[in-house]
Design an enzyme around this catalytic site. Structure first.
Site, PDB file in Angstrom:
ATOM      1  N   ASP A 134      38.321  37.266  30.279  1.00  0.00           N
ATOM      2  CA  ASP A 134      39.719  36.973  29.982  1.00  0.00           C
ATOM      3  C   ASP A 134      39.883  36.419  28.567  1.00  0.00           C
ATOM      4  OD1 ASP A 134      41.221  37.785  32.235  1.00  0.00           O
ATOM      5  OD2 ASP A 134      40.374  36.147  33.385  1.00  0.00           O
ATOM      6  N   CYS A 191      30.150  32.668  32.019  1.00  0.00           N
ATOM      7  CA  CYS A 191      30.051  33.523  33.202  1.00  0.00           C
ATOM      8  C   CYS A 191      30.806  34.840  33.020  1.00  0.00           C
ATOM      9  CB  CYS A 191      30.539  32.798  34.444  1.00  0.00           C
ATOM     10  SG  CYS A 191      32.234  32.234  34.305  1.00  0.00           S
ATOM     11  N   HIS A 216      37.506  44.583  37.521  1.00  0.00           N
ATOM     12  CA  HIS A 216      36.667  44.073  38.601  1.00  0.00           C
ATOM     13  C   HIS A 216      35.885  45.147  39.340  1.00  0.00           C
ATOM     14  CE1 HIS A 216      38.714  40.306  37.751  1.00  0.00           C
ATOM     15  NE2 HIS A 216      37.549  39.820  38.081  1.00  0.00           N
ATOM     16  N   GLU A 234      38.776  30.227  29.538  1.00  0.00           N
ATOM     17  CA  GLU A 234      39.101  31.654  29.445  1.00  0.00           C
ATOM     18  C   GLU A 234      40.477  31.879  28.845  1.00  0.00           C
ATOM     19  OE1 GLU A 234      39.005  33.529  33.313  1.00  0.00           O
ATOM     20  OE2 GLU A 234      39.719  31.735  34.322  1.00  0.00           O
TER      21      GLU A 234
HETATM   22  C1  PEP Z   1      36.185  35.830  33.048  1.00  0.00           C
HETATM   23  O1  PEP Z   1      37.400  35.914  32.888  1.00  0.00           O
HETATM   24  O2  PEP Z   1      35.352  35.918  32.128  1.00  0.00           O
HETATM   25  C2  PEP Z   1      35.631  35.638  34.389  1.00  0.00           C
HETATM   26  C3  PEP Z   1      34.348  35.424  34.573  1.00  0.00           C
HETATM   27  O3  PEP Z   1      36.485  35.716  35.436  1.00  0.00           O
HETATM   28  P1  PEP Z   1      37.042  37.076  36.051  1.00  0.00           P
HETATM   29  O4  PEP Z   1      36.264  38.200  35.453  1.00  0.00           O
HETATM   30  O5  PEP Z   1      36.877  36.956  37.518  1.00  0.00           O
HETATM   31  O6  PEP Z   1      38.464  37.059  35.606  1.00  0.00           O
HETATM   32 MG    MG Z   2      38.809  35.324  34.405  1.00  0.00          MG
END
Ligand code: PEP
Ligand code: MG
Length: 538
Positions: free
Chosen positions: A453, A500, A187, A429
């Site tokens: 994920d 996403c 993140h 995911e």
């Molecule tokens: C993902 O897992 O692709 C996602 C968009 O969520 P995060 O990156 O917040 O886990």
């Molecule tokens: Mg995720």
């Protein structure tokens, strides 16, 4: 040259500021010149006091006098003659270095506080440790971490940055960051792309390869850092930086162009955001909507849960500013690498496979309902869609919907407005959701594929682990098959499918995703224009 993982595009040439680590290494040394050692300690003490007073002033302006008071009390501890006197005595009588003498005194004070009955007093032990760490960092020449102390053109170098560390970076001073650990989809890397700060992660030993004040070149495209470059190298990177800036300006021409594929299909290019104000960047980059609002960032960097009213205001702000464009808001996705100080979660062997996201929300209905009520109320002000993260089975989705229905009934009784027909969808995911997408598609309004994920779970390759980042491959046939299956399953039921995860903005993946029929591509605002250009070429 140090090689790592390119996490956020762009070039920077700046000055290293090492972020203070939690544990500073102290070694005991015998000293001959006791007076010189005492003077060294005094200097660090004075520097610490001055820093604390600066921070206090800044905090008072930005957060109010009450929040700033803590820094004042820290500074006061440094003025306490008993504290300073005890350290000086340690130096003098044991003939040891200031670091060790300081540590002994801090440990002694912290021990006294820790043994106290009163909880407030016990907490003061943490204050003593905190102040002690600052003086120690000054003694070791490793002070940093407070962005208010940073000069312009700072390159932050850290073992790791938490998502909240990254969110707090002051963009007017920090031009790039480098870390020992982490991957492209950790993140902190995602935040860097949102902030449009170049970053290289997974450099393994960058913190021990540089010192404060070093000049450093950061290449966020190739994923390299060059410490104390020669004049030629600096010249070369200044030119690259300029060319990169020009390319960005060129892409700006696409801001108001609608994205259509060669086959004539209209594609939505949307932005991923972490705070309501991020919508401005999405709009500035020509976003058709918000494909992912990571609401957990509203819960971070604070001492308590945000209440319904506060959340309502945040969601309302985002949907209103997007003026009817879709805004997909994901319910709280905490756990994994995202933690809340006021919601202690048990230590887990495998946090990414553990108690997180929808699993917490279905268990802590109180937390979940506060958010759902706020989301529903904001749905009266724009095109808001709710998305549930980490869904692994139909049962979980139905349970979440049941709780949503409960909230709708409550609001109706209270006479509060909301959009009864708002769309609800899920993140795909977990591989199980992709495999069962045909079944899930009958119940949801949309899918959004969370590749960050999905890739790590499909390939059993930790998204945060730089050692195995070579295995974390978005183009692995297993990942591609799951993506294709998910899109086809959605379309078969007349639903739309977006993505996403970071793969949506991956220049190498876009052609394949267009071919598979992906309807919406959602990514960091800084990647949107390049993605638009590539989608239109396919
Ligand atoms: C993902 O897992 O692709 C996602 C968009 O969520 P995060 O990156 O917040 O886990
Ligand atoms: Mg995720």
């Amino acid at each position: 040259m140090k090689i790592g993982i390119a996490a956020s595009k762009g070039y920077a040439i700046g000055t290293v500021v090492l972020k203070e680590e939690n544990e500073l290494n102290i070694e005991e040394r015998a000293v001959e010149n006791v007076e010189a050692e005492k003077a060294r300690f005094k200097k660090a003490l004075e520097a610490s006091k001055e820093q604390l007073l600066n921070i206090k002033e800044k905090a008072a302006k930005e957060m109010g006098a009450d929040k700033a008071a803590v820094f004042e009390s820290h500074a006061m501890l440094l003025e306490d003659p008993e504290f300073a006197g005890a350290v000086e005595m340690g130096i003098e009588s044991n003939k040891i270095n200031a670091e060790k003498a300081l540590q002994d005194v801090v440990d002694m004070y912290a021990g006294i506080f820790a043994a106290m009955e009163d909880e407030y007093m016990r907490e003061r032990g943490a204050d003593v440790k905190d102040v002690g760490k600052r003086v120690l960092a000054n003694l070791l020449g490793k002070i940093s971490g407070d962005s208010d102390l940073m000069a312009d053109n700072t390159v932050v170098v850290a073992h790791d940055l938490t998502p909240s560390d990254t969110a707090q970076l002051d963009k007017s001073k920090v031009v790039a960051f480098l870390t020992n650990i982490g991957g492209r989809t950790s993140h902190s890397a995602i935040m860097a792309r949102t902030l449009e700060i170049p970053a290289v992660v997974g450099l393994q030993d960058i913190t021990s390869s540089v010192k404060n004040g070093d000049t450093i070149v950061v290449d966020g495209i190739e994923g390299v850092a060059i410490v104390n470059p020669d004049v030629e190298t600096i010249k070369k990177y200044e030119a690259k930086k300029e060319a990169f800036k020009k390319e960005r300006e060129e892409l700006k021409k696409l801001v108001s162009v609608k994205t259509v594929t060669k086959a004539g299909k209209r594609i939505e290019v949307a932005g991923n955001i972490g705070k309501p104000e991020d919508v401005h960047q999405v709009l500035a980059n020509g976003g058709d909507g918000v494909g992912l609002f990571r609401t957990e960032f509203l819960y971070m960097d604070r001492d308590d849960m945000p209440g319904e009213e506060e959340q309502f205001e945040s969601y309302k702000y985002a949907v209103e500013k997007m003026e009817g464009r879709p805004v997909v808001i994901r319910t709280l996705d905490i756990g994994g690498d995202k933690k809340l100080p006021y919601l202690p979660l048990p230590e887990e062997m495998n946090p990414f496979l553990g108690y997180r996201a929808i699993r917490i929300c279905l268990d802590r209905k109180d937390i979940f309902k506060t958010q759902l009520r706020a989301l529903l109320r904001a749905s009266a002000f724009g095109n808001l869609k709710i998305m549930f993260p980490m869904i692994g089975s139909l049962e979980e989705f139905l349970k979440a919907k049941e709780i949503l229905k409960e909230c709708m009934e409550e609001l109706k009784k209270e006479g509060k407005d909301f959009n009864e027909n708002l769309e609800t969808g899920i993140m795909v995911e977990i591989p199980a959701a992709a495999v069962c997408a045909d079944e899930l598609a009958k119940y949801v309004d949309f899918f959004s594929i969370g590749t960050n994920d999905l890739i790590q779970y499909t390939l059993a390759a930790d998204r945060m682990n730089e050692k195995i980042s070579y295995l974390y491959n978005p183009m692995h046939p297993a990942v591609l098959r799951l993506i294709k299956m998910t899109i086809e399953a959605a379309h078969k039921e007349g639903k739309w499918c977006g993505m996403c995860g970071e793969m949506a903005g991956d220049e190498k993946a876009i052609a394949t995703l267009v071919e598979y029929g992906l309807d919406e591509f959602s990514m960091s605002a800084s990647s949107m224009l390049k993605a638009k250009q590539l989608i239109m070429q396919n």
